[in-house]
Design a protein around this motif. Sequence first.
Motif, PDB file in Angstrom:
ATOM      1  N   THR A  67      -8.588 -25.653  -1.792  1.00  0.00           N
ATOM      2  CA  THR A  67      -8.844 -24.594  -2.875  1.00  0.00           C
ATOM      3  C   THR A  67      -8.498 -25.195  -4.232  1.00  0.00           C
ATOM      4  O   THR A  67      -7.224 -26.087  -3.981  1.00  0.00           O
ATOM      5  CB  THR A  67      -7.808 -23.320  -2.544  1.00  0.00           C
ATOM      6  OG1 THR A  67      -8.409 -22.959  -1.261  1.00  0.00           O
ATOM      7  CG2 THR A  67      -8.047 -22.348  -3.599  1.00  0.00           C
TER       8      THR A  67
ATOM      9  N   PHE B  60      -6.914 -24.750  -7.912  1.00  0.00           N
ATOM     10  CA  PHE B  60      -6.348 -23.654  -9.001  1.00  0.00           C
ATOM     11  C   PHE B  60      -6.707 -23.915 -10.279  1.00  0.00           C
ATOM     12  O   PHE B  60      -7.319 -24.979 -10.458  1.00  0.00           O
ATOM     13  CB  PHE B  60      -5.111 -23.161  -8.760  1.00  0.00           C
ATOM     14  CG  PHE B  60      -5.018 -22.168  -7.357  1.00  0.00           C
ATOM     15  CD1 PHE B  60      -5.256 -20.853  -7.505  1.00  0.00           C
ATOM     16  CD2 PHE B  60      -4.677 -22.690  -6.094  1.00  0.00           C
ATOM     17  CE1 PHE B  60      -5.009 -20.203  -6.130  1.00  0.00           C
ATOM     18  CE2 PHE B  60      -4.644 -22.143  -4.907  1.00  0.00           C
ATOM     19  CZ  PHE B  60      -4.732 -20.658  -5.071  1.00  0.00           C
ATOM     20  N   TYR B  61      -6.165 -23.020 -11.277  1.00  0.00           N
ATOM     21  CA  TYR B  61      -6.529 -23.556 -12.689  1.00  0.00           C
ATOM     22  C   TYR B  61      -5.228 -22.901 -13.444  1.00  0.00           C
ATOM     23  O   TYR B  61      -5.147 -22.109 -14.483  1.00  0.00           O
ATOM     24  CB  TYR B  61      -7.812 -22.545 -13.214  1.00  0.00           C
ATOM     25  CG  TYR B  61      -8.444 -22.641 -14.227  1.00  0.00           C
ATOM     26  CD1 TYR B  61      -9.040 -23.965 -14.409  1.00  0.00           C
ATOM     27  CD2 TYR B  61      -8.700 -21.432 -15.129  1.00  0.00           C
ATOM     28  CE1 TYR B  61      -9.825 -23.952 -15.751  1.00  0.00           C
ATOM     29  CE2 TYR B  61      -9.358 -21.577 -16.196  1.00  0.00           C
ATOM     30  CZ  TYR B  61     -10.143 -22.775 -16.621  1.00  0.00           C
ATOM     31  OH  TYR B  61     -10.751 -22.807 -17.810  1.00  0.00           O
TER      32      TYR B  61
ATOM     33  N   LEU C 194     -10.039 -15.835 -20.660  1.00  0.00           N
ATOM     34  CA  LEU C 194     -10.322 -14.602 -20.262  1.00  0.00           C
ATOM     35  C   LEU C 194      -9.257 -13.655 -19.916  1.00  0.00           C
ATOM     36  O   LEU C 194      -8.195 -14.132 -19.756  1.00  0.00           O
ATOM     37  CB  LEU C 194     -11.281 -15.055 -19.010  1.00  0.00           C
ATOM     38  CG  LEU C 194     -12.536 -15.780 -19.560  1.00  0.00           C
ATOM     39  CD1 LEU C 194     -13.130 -16.345 -18.254  1.00  0.00           C
ATOM     40  CD2 LEU C 194     -13.598 -14.885 -20.210  1.00  0.00           C
TER      41      LEU C 194
ATOM     42  N   ASN D  40      -8.562 -11.990 -17.415  1.00  0.00           N
ATOM     43  CA  ASN D  40      -7.836 -11.992 -15.928  1.00  0.00           C
ATOM     44  C   ASN D  40      -6.871 -12.897 -16.030  1.00  0.00           C
ATOM     45  O   ASN D  40      -5.938 -12.937 -15.026  1.00  0.00           O
ATOM     46  CB  ASN D  40      -8.928 -12.166 -14.865  1.00  0.00           C
ATOM     47  CG  ASN D  40      -9.592 -13.304 -14.909  1.00  0.00           C
ATOM     48  OD1 ASN D  40      -9.712 -14.152 -16.019  1.00  0.00           O
ATOM     49  ND2 ASN D  40     -10.763 -13.554 -14.268  1.00  0.00           N
TER      50      ASN D  40
ATOM     51  N   TRP E 236      -3.103 -12.458 -15.305  1.00  0.00           N
ATOM     52  CA  TRP E 236      -2.796 -11.650 -14.150  1.00  0.00           C
ATOM     53  C   TRP E 236      -3.275 -12.319 -12.836  1.00  0.00           C
ATOM     54  O   TRP E 236      -2.494 -12.190 -11.871  1.00  0.00           O
ATOM     55  CB  TRP E 236      -3.703 -10.511 -14.371  1.00  0.00           C
ATOM     56  CG  TRP E 236      -3.265  -9.518 -15.437  1.00  0.00           C
ATOM     57  CD1 TRP E 236      -3.989  -9.524 -16.600  1.00  0.00           C
ATOM     58  CD2 TRP E 236      -2.161  -8.416 -15.583  1.00  0.00           C
ATOM     59  NE1 TRP E 236      -3.179  -8.612 -17.605  1.00  0.00           N
ATOM     60  CE2 TRP E 236      -2.244  -7.935 -16.895  1.00  0.00           C
ATOM     61  CE3 TRP E 236      -1.103  -8.014 -14.690  1.00  0.00           C
ATOM     62  CZ2 TRP E 236      -1.389  -7.231 -17.338  1.00  0.00           C
ATOM     63  CZ3 TRP E 236      -0.296  -7.275 -15.291  1.00  0.00           C
ATOM     64  CH2 TRP E 236      -0.452  -6.777 -16.422  1.00  0.00           C
ATOM     65  N   VAL E 237      -4.183 -13.069 -12.751  1.00  0.00           N
ATOM     66  CA  VAL E 237      -4.806 -13.526 -11.746  1.00  0.00           C
ATOM     67  C   VAL E 237      -4.592 -15.107 -11.665  1.00  0.00           C
ATOM     68  O   VAL E 237      -5.214 -15.873 -12.525  1.00  0.00           O
ATOM     69  CB  VAL E 237      -6.274 -13.348 -11.398  1.00  0.00           C
ATOM     70  CG1 VAL E 237      -6.746 -13.821 -10.207  1.00  0.00           C
ATOM     71  CG2 VAL E 237      -6.628 -11.838 -11.284  1.00  0.00           C
ATOM     72  N   PRO E 238      -3.878 -15.678 -10.549  1.00  0.00           N
ATOM     73  CA  PRO E 238      -4.060 -17.257 -10.462  1.00  0.00           C
ATOM     74  C   PRO E 238      -5.268 -17.567 -10.056  1.00  0.00           C
ATOM     75  O   PRO E 238      -5.742 -17.777  -8.900  1.00  0.00           O
ATOM     76  CB  PRO E 238      -2.933 -17.614  -9.456  1.00  0.00           C
ATOM     77  CG  PRO E 238      -2.126 -16.355  -9.120  1.00  0.00           C
ATOM     78  CD  PRO E 238      -2.973 -15.168  -9.529  1.00  0.00           C
ATOM     79  N   ILE E 239      -6.126 -17.915 -11.029  1.00  0.00           N
ATOM     80  CA  ILE E 239      -7.610 -18.241 -10.615  1.00  0.00           C
ATOM     81  C   ILE E 239      -7.787 -19.481  -9.799  1.00  0.00           C
ATOM     82  O   ILE E 239      -7.244 -20.417 -10.163  1.00  0.00           O
ATOM     83  CB  ILE E 239      -8.339 -18.541 -12.089  1.00  0.00           C
ATOM     84  CG1 ILE E 239      -8.209 -17.160 -13.139  1.00  0.00           C
ATOM     85  CG2 ILE E 239      -9.674 -19.148 -12.053  1.00  0.00           C
ATOM     86  CD1 ILE E 239      -9.150 -16.074 -12.586  1.00  0.00           C
ATOM     87  N   GLY E 240      -8.598 -19.334  -8.972  1.00  0.00           N
ATOM     88  CA  GLY E 240      -8.995 -20.452  -8.246  1.00  0.00           C
ATOM     89  C   GLY E 240     -10.313 -20.176  -7.533  1.00  0.00           C
ATOM     90  O   GLY E 240     -11.037 -19.272  -7.519  1.00  0.00           O
ATOM     91  N   TYR E 241     -10.577 -21.344  -6.927  1.00  0.00           N
ATOM     92  CA  TYR E 241     -12.049 -21.486  -6.082  1.00  0.00           C
ATOM     93  C   TYR E 241     -12.069 -22.444  -4.998  1.00  0.00           C
ATOM     94  O   TYR E 241     -11.051 -23.237  -4.985  1.00  0.00           O
ATOM     95  CB  TYR E 241     -13.075 -21.673  -7.124  1.00  0.00           C
ATOM     96  CG  TYR E 241     -13.268 -23.172  -7.767  1.00  0.00           C
ATOM     97  CD1 TYR E 241     -12.075 -23.420  -8.503  1.00  0.00           C
ATOM     98  CD2 TYR E 241     -14.141 -23.930  -7.243  1.00  0.00           C
ATOM     99  CE1 TYR E 241     -12.165 -24.929  -8.856  1.00  0.00           C
ATOM    100  CE2 TYR E 241     -14.155 -25.286  -7.538  1.00  0.00           C
ATOM    101  CZ  TYR E 241     -12.999 -25.666  -8.526  1.00  0.00           C
ATOM    102  OH  TYR E 241     -13.082 -27.170  -8.750  1.00  0.00           O
ATOM    103  N   HIS E 242     -12.760 -22.264  -3.992  1.00  0.00           N
ATOM    104  CA  HIS E 242     -12.960 -23.088  -3.046  1.00  0.00           C
ATOM    105  C   HIS E 242     -13.585 -24.400  -3.413  1.00  0.00           C
ATOM    106  O   HIS E 242     -14.555 -24.512  -4.064  1.00  0.00           O
ATOM    107  CB  HIS E 242     -13.905 -22.602  -2.059  1.00  0.00           C
ATOM    108  CG  HIS E 242     -13.491 -21.119  -1.642  1.00  0.00           C
ATOM    109  ND1 HIS E 242     -12.315 -20.865  -1.092  1.00  0.00           N
ATOM    110  CD2 HIS E 242     -14.090 -19.813  -1.644  1.00  0.00           C
ATOM    111  CE1 HIS E 242     -12.081 -19.654  -0.728  1.00  0.00           C
ATOM    112  NE2 HIS E 242     -13.142 -18.735  -1.140  1.00  0.00           N
ATOM    113  N   GLY E 243     -12.754 -25.655  -2.825  1.00  0.00           N
ATOM    114  CA  GLY E 243     -13.677 -26.813  -3.168  1.00  0.00           C
ATOM    115  C   GLY E 243     -14.130 -27.601  -2.039  1.00  0.00           C
ATOM    116  O   GLY E 243     -14.145 -26.940  -0.921  1.00  0.00           O
TER     117      GLY E 243
ATOM    118  N   GLY F 113     -19.751 -20.566 -10.160  1.00  0.00           N
ATOM    119  CA  GLY F 113     -18.467 -21.455 -10.383  1.00  0.00           C
ATOM    120  C   GLY F 113     -19.043 -22.960  -9.984  1.00  0.00           C
ATOM    121  O   GLY F 113     -20.048 -23.132  -9.878  1.00  0.00           O
ATOM    122  N   PRO F 114     -18.049 -23.993 -10.077  1.00  0.00           N
ATOM    123  CA  PRO F 114     -18.408 -25.315 -10.240  1.00  0.00           C
ATOM    124  C   PRO F 114     -18.974 -25.672  -8.827  1.00  0.00           C
ATOM    125  O   PRO F 114     -18.107 -25.096  -7.917  1.00  0.00           O
ATOM    126  CB  PRO F 114     -17.070 -26.027 -10.512  1.00  0.00           C
ATOM    127  CG  PRO F 114     -16.267 -25.085 -11.168  1.00  0.00           C
ATOM    128  CD  PRO F 114     -16.589 -23.678 -10.669  1.00  0.00           C
TER     129      PRO F 114
END
Lengths: 448, 448
Positions: free
Chosen positions: B145, B147-148, B168, B170, B173-180, B267-268
């Motif tokens: 995962t 994060f950002y 943005l 969010n 409030w949100v620890p923005i992340g995505y699956h890698g 997303g990327p």
Amino acid sequence: MSLPSVRLNETHDTDLRSWVESANADGCPFPIQNLPYGVFRRAGGDEAFRAGVAIGDQILDLQAAHAAGAFSGFDELARKAAHAAAEGATLNALMALDAAAWSELRLALSHVLRTGSAHQSELAACLVPQAQAEYALPAAIGDYTDFYTSIHHATAVGKLFRPDNPLLPNYKWVPIGYHGRVSSIAVSGQQFRRPVGQTKAPDAEAPSFGPCKRLDYELEVGIFIGGGNALGEAVTMDEAEGKVFGLCLLNDWSARDVQAWEYQPLGPFLSKSFASTISPWIVTLEALAPYRCAWTRADGDPQPLPYLDSATLRETGAFDLQLEVLIQTRAMREAGQPPHRLSLSNFRDSYWSVSQLVAHHTVNGCNLRPGDFMGSGTQSGPQPEQAGSLLELTGGGKQAITLPGGEKRIFIEDGDTIVMRASAQRDGLPRIGFGEVAGTVLPARSLA
Amino acid sequence: MSLPSVRLNETHDTDLRSWVESANADGCPFPIQNLPYGVFRRAGGDEAFRAGVAIGDQILDLQAAHAAGAFSGFDELARKAAHAAAEGATLNALMALDAAAWSELRLALSHVLRTGSAHQSELAACLVPQAQAEYALPAAIGDYTDFYTSIHHATAVGKLFRPDNPLLPNYKWVPIGYHGRVSSIAVSGQQFRRPVGQTKAPDAEAPSFGPCKRLDYELEVGIFIGGGNALGEAVTMDEAEGKVFGLCLLNDWSARDVQAWEYQPLGPFLSKSFASTISPWIVTLEALAPYRCAWTRADGDPQPLPYLDSATLRETGAFDLQLEVLIQTRAMREAGQPPHRLSLSNFRDSYWSVSQLVAHHTVNGCNLRPGDFMGSGTQSGPQPEQAGSLLELTGGGKQAITLPGGEKRIFIEDGDTIVMRASAQRDGLPRIGFGEVAGTVLPARSLA
């Protein structure tokens, strides 16, 4: 009967019958022309999970069949494949071979399971009734990629978020996809807690925290990778289907309210990672060969870039595969009512083909490994009633659906079971069924 | 010396010295207070990969040390951990234990490697010089995962894409992340081909196809998960660091032009999945305990939601960890010039803490497994020259950087090696080094 120009062989012969009598019944999802692979054991004991092949209402235990010598008379490739299938508690070793080996094993299975086989008596002892079985994930999945191949879904969802600009400019050029979460993928029968998380109402100043209020399903086709490619090497369109072990069903559960708040700019994350459920049987591409159909583009749509194009794509790039989603609420279950159909769609309406997904995924040099998994994205058809999610069927959560017993649904409620089914059919050919994927939503964990 | 209120023990004693003399040298990254874990073998042979601990310029072979009985005199938990560490070719079995077991093994290692240890003579035979070693991934990674967490990075990159609305709503409030993508993660020394893909110039009618023209690095901290949680259970802030085995360095290579065209709305994807490179050594959280610092929020920023908050977060939630990125072009390498520093930043400037990433990741019930990996996201500091990517350092690809030999760089060119280093330092305490992660870009594959 007019068949597409795909390579068919004797395993597709419509006259083939099995000595497993239930496989010959009209409409049986698992006739001898199907032969899907899964991982199973007898339920309620502590047997090891192992590979099997569905035939009629039975499972042929591949470990037992291999140990009984059922494949010893076949050629080396078939024996190698049977040996790999009998290895361990996943199909990864079989998936690591290639399409030629998979084809030889299928041919061997077709021989030993057909009427008149000399192996009938030894293999009858290797059958386990499906009614007595439980299943595991068919492979150790290395990576899971979810695509977005239905233009009807992308347009319908896009309209909800961006009424003036529903379909983004890249959609018709790029098979849009993103990485998904592997750890929370489970096999049919998964029961999971309603996810909890941050959401924000459009007019709220700050987000709130609690159980998801807009829990949805997504009707998808799952794609298991076999073979694979080395890091730095791309898979061409002509090679792509040789890297696909087979297809299954996938319910990509989605927390719509969590998704709306979290997804920019890096895409869906916690809205998708709490559960994903797949069907236990993997139907091979070879079994589906007679059910292929033309892949087309609407007039005015751009033609695919060369790396996403091929001659066979246009002839037989698509799959004529009917998809169905049903709901059974707790009240329906308790009243003994069967699941109620929410929608029907067909995988042939996908804007991008399976081969294009593989070619695109690897064009940058990304390596696929045997057992890797891909989702097709929600398969919605061109008509609104063919939508593959509640978000679409309810017009963005605005129009409730009334179920036969009078219950209403906008999104999924606790205790609801969602069931998905698929089958390939064609006049004069047997039905190739996928079985089903079912999953049930439990109440959220206590937040006290 | 003022230490934060974290639990320290005798393994942190500044007076400790090792009988491995090189570990006592001033500025050595691997003093006896560090003891990071990795997976190695002697280069150029066909030895099996196995776990080791870096000490000075040597590696203690944990399989050999365990076989020699070095841990047999320690308590049961230490022996169990040593046994797990000696198992197989990854650290997953050790990671599957808990923080108490990791702590006991660290204590045992500190004992057997310190001056005066009765084990010196038997363990001297278990050392392999780092100069003779090659490394493998320290774990079989189940999920990755990204994060950002740097608000400075998110703001700088956001400005390039959305000048009026860089951050943005969010983000705070949100620890923005995505699956890698897991399959393309490799250990330091990775050489990979420049990715190929679709890109589209803003004014072009259609996308074009070819090698990436805006290849970039991202300076990140990597996080290896130990222990884990069951599907459906969330990890609380108080439990979160107990689920972290340790930290390393991550170069999250990025194809900026591919990313710009593909990333909406999911997303990327291919812009990140062609290669990711990590450093071979995992520095444990216990080793980093004396280098913790306060986690703070700027005035006016929202306080975290309760599930992302705790008392210890504010006292010691951050890591005072200096991060450095350097470049060595092919010309520099051929001229014998050392890598040139591009920027320095510090992990303490991260907007979200490691504990918050774990708590957020699991709040929806998503299960983490031992060996799972997370990236912190690009670590850019508050000053422009502290940026962790070329995209930021060059103002979106507009201002070239001039290197000492006169070469200019906007993005990465073929033959360039990017090196990242990290270390924790504090007055009166030894330096805790991470070693380095290096990766080299090769020309794109032929498209003829």
